[in-house]
Design a protein around this motif. Structure first.
Motif, PDB file in Angstrom:
ATOM      1  N   ALA A 158       0.812  -1.215   0.000  1.00  0.00           N
ATOM      2  CA  ALA A 158       0.000   0.000   0.000  1.00  0.00           C
ATOM      3  C   ALA A 158       0.843   1.263   0.000  1.00  0.00           C
ATOM      4  O   ALA A 158       0.448   2.284  -0.579  1.00  0.00           O
ATOM      5  N   THR A 159       2.005   1.218   0.656  1.00  0.00           N
ATOM      6  CA  THR A 159       2.837   2.417   0.789  1.00  0.00           C
ATOM      7  C   THR A 159       3.958   2.496  -0.239  1.00  0.00           C
ATOM      8  O   THR A 159       4.521   3.573  -0.457  1.00  0.00           O
ATOM      9  N   GLY A 160       4.319   1.366  -0.835  1.00  0.00           N
ATOM     10  CA  GLY A 160       5.478   1.343  -1.722  1.00  0.00           C
ATOM     11  C   GLY A 160       6.792   1.414  -0.986  1.00  0.00           C
ATOM     12  O   GLY A 160       7.853   1.583  -1.599  1.00  0.00           O
ATOM     13  N   ARG A 161       6.760   1.278   0.331  1.00  0.00           N
ATOM     14  CA  ARG A 161       7.977   1.316   1.150  1.00  0.00           C
ATOM     15  C   ARG A 161       8.344  -0.098   1.585  1.00  0.00           C
ATOM     16  O   ARG A 161       7.469  -0.896   1.914  1.00  0.00           O
ATOM     17  N   LYS A 162       9.628  -0.385   1.655  1.00  0.00           N
ATOM     18  CA  LYS A 162      10.082  -1.742   1.947  1.00  0.00           C
ATOM     19  C   LYS A 162      10.357  -2.004   3.421  1.00  0.00           C
ATOM     20  O   LYS A 162      10.306  -3.142   3.883  1.00  0.00           O
ATOM     21  N   LYS A 163      10.670  -0.970   4.173  1.00  0.00           N
ATOM     22  CA  LYS A 163      11.161  -1.178   5.533  1.00  0.00           C
ATOM     23  C   LYS A 163      10.024  -1.188   6.554  1.00  0.00           C
ATOM     24  O   LYS A 163       8.971  -0.572   6.348  1.00  0.00           O
ATOM     25  N   ILE A 164      10.286  -1.886   7.672  1.00  0.00           N
ATOM     26  CA  ILE A 164       9.428  -1.788   8.840  1.00  0.00           C
ATOM     27  C   ILE A 164      10.308  -1.422  10.035  1.00  0.00           C
ATOM     28  O   ILE A 164      11.526  -1.618  10.001  1.00  0.00           O
ATOM     29  N   LEU A 165       9.678  -0.899  11.085  1.00  0.00           N
ATOM     30  CA  LEU A 165      10.406  -0.579  12.313  1.00  0.00           C
ATOM     31  C   LEU A 165       9.804  -1.392  13.452  1.00  0.00           C
ATOM     32  O   LEU A 165       8.578  -1.473  13.597  1.00  0.00           O
ATOM     33  N   VAL A 166      10.691  -1.982  14.252  1.00  0.00           N
ATOM     34  CA  VAL A 166      10.280  -2.724  15.448  1.00  0.00           C
ATOM     35  C   VAL A 166      11.092  -2.228  16.636  1.00  0.00           C
ATOM     36  O   VAL A 166      12.076  -1.498  16.476  1.00  0.00           O
ATOM     37  N   PHE A 167      10.678  -2.653  17.833  1.00  0.00           N
ATOM     38  CA  PHE A 167      11.374  -2.243  19.047  1.00  0.00           C
ATOM     39  C   PHE A 167      12.273  -3.359  19.554  1.00  0.00           C
ATOM     40  O   PHE A 167      11.929  -4.541  19.480  1.00  0.00           O
ATOM     41  N   ASN A 168      13.425  -2.973  20.047  1.00  0.00           N
ATOM     42  CA  ASN A 168      14.413  -3.929  20.528  1.00  0.00           C
ATOM     43  C   ASN A 168      13.824  -4.850  21.588  1.00  0.00           C
ATOM     44  O   ASN A 168      13.265  -4.393  22.583  1.00  0.00           O
ATOM     45  N   VAL A 205      14.273  -1.887  10.653  1.00  0.00           N
ATOM     46  CA  VAL A 205      14.901  -0.883  11.494  1.00  0.00           C
ATOM     47  C   VAL A 205      14.500  -1.183  12.933  1.00  0.00           C
ATOM     48  O   VAL A 205      13.346  -1.531  13.201  1.00  0.00           O
ATOM     49  N   VAL A 206      15.426  -1.059  13.867  1.00  0.00           N
ATOM     50  CA  VAL A 206      15.128  -1.354  15.267  1.00  0.00           C
ATOM     51  C   VAL A 206      15.583  -0.207  16.152  1.00  0.00           C
ATOM     52  O   VAL A 206      16.675   0.348  15.968  1.00  0.00           O
ATOM     53  N   VAL A 207      14.735   0.200  17.084  1.00  0.00           N
ATOM     54  CA  VAL A 207      15.083   1.223  18.074  1.00  0.00           C
ATOM     55  C   VAL A 207      14.599   0.747  19.431  1.00  0.00           C
ATOM     56  O   VAL A 207      13.840  -0.221  19.541  1.00  0.00           O
ATOM     57  N   GLU A 208      15.033   1.443  20.478  1.00  0.00           N
ATOM     58  CA  GLU A 208      14.581   1.100  21.812  1.00  0.00           C
ATOM     59  C   GLU A 208      13.170   1.648  22.055  1.00  0.00           C
ATOM     60  O   GLU A 208      12.821   2.746  21.603  1.00  0.00           O
ATOM     61  N   PHE A 209      12.382   0.888  22.769  1.00  0.00           N
ATOM     62  CA  PHE A 209      11.071   1.334  23.239  1.00  0.00           C
ATOM     63  C   PHE A 209      11.270   2.526  24.171  1.00  0.00           C
ATOM     64  O   PHE A 209      12.281   2.637  24.859  1.00  0.00           O
ATOM     65  N   ASN A 210      10.327   3.439  24.166  1.00  0.00           N
ATOM     66  CA  ASN A 210      10.318   4.638  25.017  1.00  0.00           C
ATOM     67  C   ASN A 210      11.343   5.692  24.613  1.00  0.00           C
ATOM     68  O   ASN A 210      11.505   6.685  25.325  1.00  0.00           O
ATOM     69  N   ASP A 211      12.024   5.520  23.485  1.00  0.00           N
ATOM     70  CA  ASP A 211      13.025   6.488  23.027  1.00  0.00           C
ATOM     71  C   ASP A 211      12.439   7.255  21.837  1.00  0.00           C
ATOM     72  O   ASP A 211      12.538   6.826  20.689  1.00  0.00           O
TER      73      ASP A 211
END
Length: 460
Positions: A158-168, A205-211
């Motif tokens: 739907a977006t044409g974007r390949k990446k997703i983001l999740v939390f560590n 892509v991964v980042v910390e929760f609450n950041d």
């Protein structure tokens, strides 16, 4: 650092704990001869000796074998009745074999299991889901893993974007995309993931929760299709959102044109509409697995009207052929009958009222017994889900939660509880109460934990 000096073991007498573990293993052996015999028999033809290799994570000397389960109790093949606070790791969150679901499944069993055709139940389930969660358009899957996989594919299309983001430290079933962690601040593909041949770092892509700053920076390039998140992290030990976190996070996510998917498979413990609805979070899509069919394998995913229009457009504009989404068993007649019964007769406000009140009493009892033994542990609660963690204050992200996991200590405690007639999850220290859980069951758990801690804590 010696075993005894590990921060998670502050206040414990570790040599005594090891003696206790040896005694509990012997006690389990003696009490479960039929389970032992069946475990030996299963080793001949079942990989790792169990139907699913995770069943070896309980920390028992051999797999406990079940004869039957009903309500808040499980009876093993040796005739021991156990009070169950694991509840299939959420699959049986509303009790084992809830009567309305059992009756619906029995009726459907003589009317067909699967036809790859729609039934009236599907329309009713769709209406129930829309009313409950506030998202108007729904589809089905056989597990939350599948539902997460399907929604990610739809959103990429739907977006044409390949990446997703999740939390560590997240967990969204076994969808491959999410097995990326932060190690010393750097994203790495999880080394325990078997058979993975594609580099997940290219698309996850991964980042910390609450950041919030890290979330904003990670989305700045405008190439992330969606943020896939539990509103409260639950599978690395519970990690609660800080006050105001989701309100600001939603603004960041939308500013970058990214979509928000809430995986409520565990946080449905919060209330009839899940955590997001209770807290005013407005996701573009929502996933719910395990408990939505009362324990019958099935899952659902819903989306906003705007997102559904984009998804339908992507499907119409795609070449003909298999979308890579769905299986022939998706939305089967048996699962639809189970979901209809669960949503209309089991997952009720009255059931939640009982569960939430009892979970409060459980959390208070856990805090009291932990304090009495002088242990620097905390208790975290999300609705009917309660957990004690080996740290004085709840962790604020996945890295902090990971550092306080102690599998050896967990197994020692879990086995002690099991031998005293109580089960909690084999992963960290999570407990659920269901509509059939009673005050007496909670008192049994608190008493069993008190007995176990008495054996392993340091004496004044």
């Amino acid at each position: 650092m010696t075993q005894e000096q590990r921060p998670t073991r502050t206040g414990l007498d570790w040599p005594r704990a090891q003696t206790f573990l040896a005694q509990e293993r012997a006690r389990f052996h003696e009490a479960h001869p039929r389970s032992a015999a069946l475990a030996a028999r299963a080793r001949d033809h079942l990989l790792f000796g169990v139907p699913l290799h995770w069943m070896n994570d309980w920390g028992t000397p051999f797999a406990l074998h079940v004869d039957h389960a009903s309500g808040a109790q499980v009876t093993d093949v040796d005739g021991h009745t156990l009070t169950d606070f694991c509840l299939g790791d959420t699959g049986a969150m509303f009790g084992h074999s809830p009567a309305p679901v059992a009756a619906a499944v029995a009726r459907q069993a003589t009317r067909g299991f699967t036809t790859m055709l729609a039934t009236e139940d599907a329309a009713v389930v769709g209406e129930q889901l829309a009313q409950r969660f506030g998202l108007p358009v729904w589809q089905f899957a056989m597990s939350a893993t599948d539902a997460n996989r399907y929604i990610v594919r739809w959103l990429r299309a739907a977006t044409g974007r390949k990446k997703i983001l999740v939390f560590n430290g997240c967990y969204h079933g076994t969808i491959e995309d999410v097995f990326v962690d932060l190690v010393d601040g750097r994203p790495v593909q999880r080394d325990s993931l078997l058979g993975q041949v594609h580099n997940l770092l290219d698309t996850t892509v991964v980042v910390e929760f609450n950041d919030l700053a890290a979330l904003d920076a990670a989305l700045a390039d405008g190439d992330v299709a969606c943020v896939l998140a539990e509103p409260v992290m639950t599978n690395i030990g519970m990690v609660l959102p800080e006050p105001g976190y989701w309100a600001e996070a939603q603004q960041i996510i939308r500013r970058h044109g990214t979509l928000l998917v809430m995986d409520e498979t565990h946080t449905i413990s919060t209330g009839p509409g899940g955590y997001a609805r209770a807290q005013g979070i407005a996701p573009d899509a929502l996933v719910l697995g395990k408990p939505v069919g009362g324990g019958v394998p099935c899952a659902v995913y819903g989306m906003s009207a705007e997102l559904a229009a984009r998804v339908e457009r992507a499907k119409r504009e795609a070449p003909p052929g298999h979308s890579g989404i769905g299986t022939t068993l998706t939305g089967n007649m048996l699962a639809m009958a189970a979901m209809r019964a669960a949503l209309t007769e089991v997952m009720t406000p009255a059931a939640y009222g009982h569960m939430l009140a009892l979970a409060q009493r459980l959390a208070a009892g856990l805090r009291e017994v932990i304090a009495r033994h002088g242990l620097p542990w905390c208790v975290t609660q999300v609705g009917a889900r309660t957990e004690f963690q080996f740290c004085p204050t709840p962790p604020r992200n996945g890295s902090e939660a990971d550092r306080i996991l102690d599998g050896e200590l967990e197994h020692l405690i879990h086995l002690g509880l099991l031998n005293r007639g109580v089960m909690i999850t084999p992963f960290h220290n999570m407990m659920l109460v269901c509509p059939q859980t009673t005050d007496e069951h909670v008192a049994q758990l608190i008493g069993a934990l008190d007995e176990a801690l008495t054996q392993i804590t340091q004496k004044a």
